[in-house]
Enzyme design. Structure first.
Site, mmCIF file in Angstrom:
data_model
loop_
_atom_site.group_PDB
_atom_site.id
_atom_site.type_symbol
_atom_site.label_atom_id
_atom_site.label_comp_id
_atom_site.label_asym_id
_atom_site.label_seq_id
_atom_site.Cartn_x
_atom_site.Cartn_y
_atom_site.Cartn_z
ATOM 1 N N HIS A 65 -13.051 -21.006 -15.308
ATOM 2 C CA HIS A 65 -11.953 -21.989 -15.201
ATOM 3 C C HIS A 65 -12.501 -23.419 -15.186
ATOM 4 O O HIS A 65 -12.804 -23.971 -14.128
ATOM 5 C CB HIS A 65 -11.158 -21.711 -13.920
ATOM 6 C CG HIS A 65 -9.854 -22.444 -13.860
ATOM 7 N ND1 HIS A 65 -8.721 -21.888 -13.333
ATOM 8 C CD2 HIS A 65 -9.496 -23.694 -14.255
ATOM 9 C CE1 HIS A 65 -7.733 -22.765 -13.414
ATOM 10 N NE2 HIS A 65 -8.183 -23.869 -13.963
ATOM 11 N N ASP A 156 -2.419 -23.451 -17.906
ATOM 12 C CA ASP A 156 -2.969 -24.026 -16.676
ATOM 13 C C ASP A 156 -2.665 -25.519 -16.550
ATOM 14 O O ASP A 156 -2.719 -26.268 -17.524
ATOM 15 C CB ASP A 156 -4.482 -23.816 -16.611
ATOM 16 C CG ASP A 156 -5.044 -24.317 -15.298
ATOM 17 O OD1 ASP A 156 -4.543 -23.883 -14.254
ATOM 18 O OD2 ASP A 156 -5.944 -25.181 -15.313
ATOM 19 N N HIS A 183 -1.363 -20.104 -13.764
ATOM 20 C CA HIS A 183 -1.390 -21.142 -12.727
ATOM 21 C C HIS A 183 -0.022 -20.994 -12.056
ATOM 22 O O HIS A 183 0.990 -21.369 -12.634
ATOM 23 C CB HIS A 183 -1.562 -22.499 -13.420
ATOM 24 C CG HIS A 183 -1.253 -23.701 -12.593
ATOM 25 N ND1 HIS A 183 -2.178 -24.703 -12.377
ATOM 26 C CD2 HIS A 183 -0.127 -24.100 -11.957
ATOM 27 C CE1 HIS A 183 -1.628 -25.660 -11.637
ATOM 28 N NE2 HIS A 183 -0.374 -25.311 -11.371
ATOM 29 N N HIS A 246 -6.951 -20.005 -9.390
ATOM 30 C CA HIS A 246 -7.076 -20.758 -8.119
ATOM 31 C C HIS A 246 -6.058 -20.347 -7.034
ATOM 32 O O HIS A 246 -5.256 -21.164 -6.583
ATOM 33 C CB HIS A 246 -7.010 -22.261 -8.364
ATOM 34 C CG HIS A 246 -6.013 -22.731 -9.393
ATOM 35 N ND1 HIS A 246 -4.693 -22.353 -9.388
ATOM 36 C CD2 HIS A 246 -6.146 -23.555 -10.465
ATOM 37 C CE1 HIS A 246 -4.065 -22.922 -10.403
ATOM 38 N NE2 HIS A 246 -4.932 -23.655 -11.080
ATOM 39 N N ASP A 321 -12.595 -24.581 -11.205
ATOM 40 C CA ASP A 321 -11.537 -25.465 -11.714
ATOM 41 C C ASP A 321 -12.083 -26.884 -11.915
ATOM 42 O O ASP A 321 -11.472 -27.867 -11.483
ATOM 43 C CB ASP A 321 -10.336 -25.461 -10.752
ATOM 44 C CG ASP A 321 -9.090 -26.070 -11.384
ATOM 45 O OD1 ASP A 321 -9.136 -26.444 -12.569
ATOM 46 O OD2 ASP A 321 -8.070 -26.190 -10.676
HETATM 47 O O1 DOR Z 1 -6.195 -29.820 -9.827
HETATM 48 C C1 DOR Z 1 -6.014 -29.420 -10.953
HETATM 49 N N1 DOR Z 1 -6.446 -30.109 -12.020
HETATM 50 N N2 DOR Z 1 -5.360 -28.271 -11.113
HETATM 51 C C2 DOR Z 1 -5.008 -27.837 -12.330
HETATM 52 O O2 DOR Z 1 -4.425 -26.790 -12.419
HETATM 53 C C3 DOR Z 1 -5.301 -28.660 -13.542
HETATM 54 C C4 DOR Z 1 -6.436 -29.539 -13.315
HETATM 55 C C5 DOR Z 1 -6.611 -30.595 -14.371
HETATM 56 O O3 DOR Z 1 -6.491 -30.296 -15.553
HETATM 57 O O4 DOR Z 1 -6.941 -31.729 -14.027
#
Ligand code: DOR
Length: 440
Positions: A65, A156, A183, A246, A321
């Site tokens: 991720h 996501d 997500h 996540h 992530d």
């Molecule tokens: O905190 C996050 N940032 N959660 C996500 O699901 C997407 C990600 C992003 O692309 O910045």
């Protein structure tokens, strides 16, 4: 030059392997010999011998991720800079999410990533969008995307909001045996929210995101999958393979437990920031922007539930992530900050500090969640420690105490609450694609 890695702790959960040993790699990048216990590998004049005493050779770590922002937001990260961060963090492969600009929802987009990633030091697997533009209205062309080698689909950053569209996603993806990564977020509940809803959001006067937003989406999806299975509405295709990105709430973990107990193909991942921090850390921080992410940092009770699920096996994978954002997008008032933090370089350190050295999980299970399980979930071939197999290793010093300072950051972005944090346990290098990184 051939390299003999001598006297290491070899851990490869794909082979149930956890013992002392040595590995010889030829200059072509293939494994030449593996010995166990005290047995050494004879060295020749053209061989470099590296003493690995006290260190682990793990099957190459894989983070399923990541956001590398190319195409479209190269000021935050590129495939190249993201790969550098991956190497620094000990990863030999990553999967990149499709929420780039434009969104990766077409064969052209997938081909662009494949082409630009071909010569990078780590493997880059592609997750394509579930729906066109991740808008939740029209399915992406899964068949064509599969022929361009995508590994999964996900919107996501958001979730498909309507049950009808999600049903179509399940029916269509199952005919290609495609992994669905969700997500989980009901945006009718979370919209406008920046942190977990509770007493801390009230104290800070910030709009909250109820943890039910995650649970409701997951419950809907599981219900849909069960319905389609029960009524055999999509024969003769397989049941969907579904992965929760996540995960952050006790309620969602209970749903995953129940689904697994029923034999459904449901898996989940947790991020190091969710098992390390809580909403209280955000409350106390001066640089609040660095604590803003989706899903939001959770309550103490939910963090306890995550730790329990890491110990009892409910959680399958650790994925960071990695979400790079520029300084002006994070060093600003909390309610204006972009969601997400970088994570590839701190994932191993946090996993060891928070989970292994605290006795919550074993070193073996850490490698399972960072390497073999994510590969398996994504349908990748296992890494093997066998003569004739490509060498794909991560070197870890479980005892090294180190501090993540700004000069160590290889990502293009610096958005992390973990700068200047001291951790115990560090990825000290990788060997992949015939190249040794680290272990100087
Ligand atoms: O905190 C996050 N940032 N959660 C996500 O699901 C997407 C990600 C992003 O692309 O910045």
């Amino acid at each position: 030059m051939n390299i003999i890695f001598e006297n290491a702790k070899l851990i490869n959960p794909a082979q149930n392997l956890d013992m002392q040993g040595s590995i010889k790699v030829s200059e072509t990048g293939m494994i030449d010999a593996v010995t166990f216990g005290e047995e050494t590998i004879p060295s020749g004049t053209n061989d470099r011998v590296i003493d690995m005493k006290g260190k682990v050779i793990a099957s190459g770590l894989f983070d399923m991720h990541c956001h590398f922002r190319e195409p479209g937001q190269e000021y935050k990260e590129t495939l190249e800079t993201g790969s550098r961060a991956a190497v620094a963090g000990g990863f030999t492969g990553v999967a990149v999410m499709p929420n780039t600009k434009p969104v990766i929802d077409s064969p052209l987009g997938a081909a662009f990533i494949k082409h630009n990633a071909a010569d990078l030091p780590v493997d880059i697997e592609i997750v394509a969008a579930m729906t066109e533009g991740s808008m939740g209205e029209t399915l992406s062309p899964y068949g064509k995307l599969c022929s361009y080698g995508i590994r999964a689909i996900s919107d996501d950053g958001t979730a498909v909001q309507t049950s009808r569209m999600m049903r179509l996603v399940f029916e269509y993806s199952a005919s290609f045996d495609l992994l669905v990564i969700q997500h989980c977020e009901d945006t009718s509940l979370s919209s406008g929210g920046v942190m977990n809803e509770g007493s801390y959001s009230a104290l800070l006067g910030l709009r909250g995101i109820p943890d039910a937003a995650e649970v409701i989406t997951l419950a809907r999806d599981i219900n849909l999958m069960e319905y389609l299975q029960k009524h055999k509405l999509n024969p003769p295709v397989a049941s969907p393979k579904y992965h929760v990105a996540h995960i952050s709430t006790a309620g969602a973990l209970d749903l995953v437990r129940e689904a697994k107990a029923k034999g459904m193909q449901v898996t989940c991942e947790v991020t190091p920031h969710h098992f390390t921090l809580t909403e209280q850390d955000l409350y106390e921080a001066d640089d609040k922007g660095h604590y803003i992410m989706k899903p939001p940092l959770c309550s103490r009770e939910n963090r306890e539930a995550l730790l329990e699920a890491l110990s009892d096996g409910t959680i399958d994978a650790i994925a960071c992530d990695h979400a790079p954002h520029a300084r002006h997008e994070k060093e600003c008032p909390a309610d204006q900050a972009a969601f997400g933090i970088i994570g590839l370089e701190t994932s191993v350190g946090l996993t060891f500090s928070e989970l292994v050295h605290t006795g919550k999980i074993t070193l073996y299970r850490a490698i399972e969640m960072l390497s073999s399980n994510p590969r398996k979930i994504m349908g990748l071939s296992p890494v093997l420690f066998e003569p004739g197999s490509p060498a794909n290793f991560t070197f870890i010093d479980p005892e090294e105490t180190w501090t993540y300072t700004e000069d160590l950051v290889r990502s293009k972005s610096r958005n992390t609450p973990f700068l200047n944090r001291t951790m115990k346990g560090r990825a000290v290098g990788i060997y992949h694609k015939g190249v040794l990184h680290g272990l100087e």
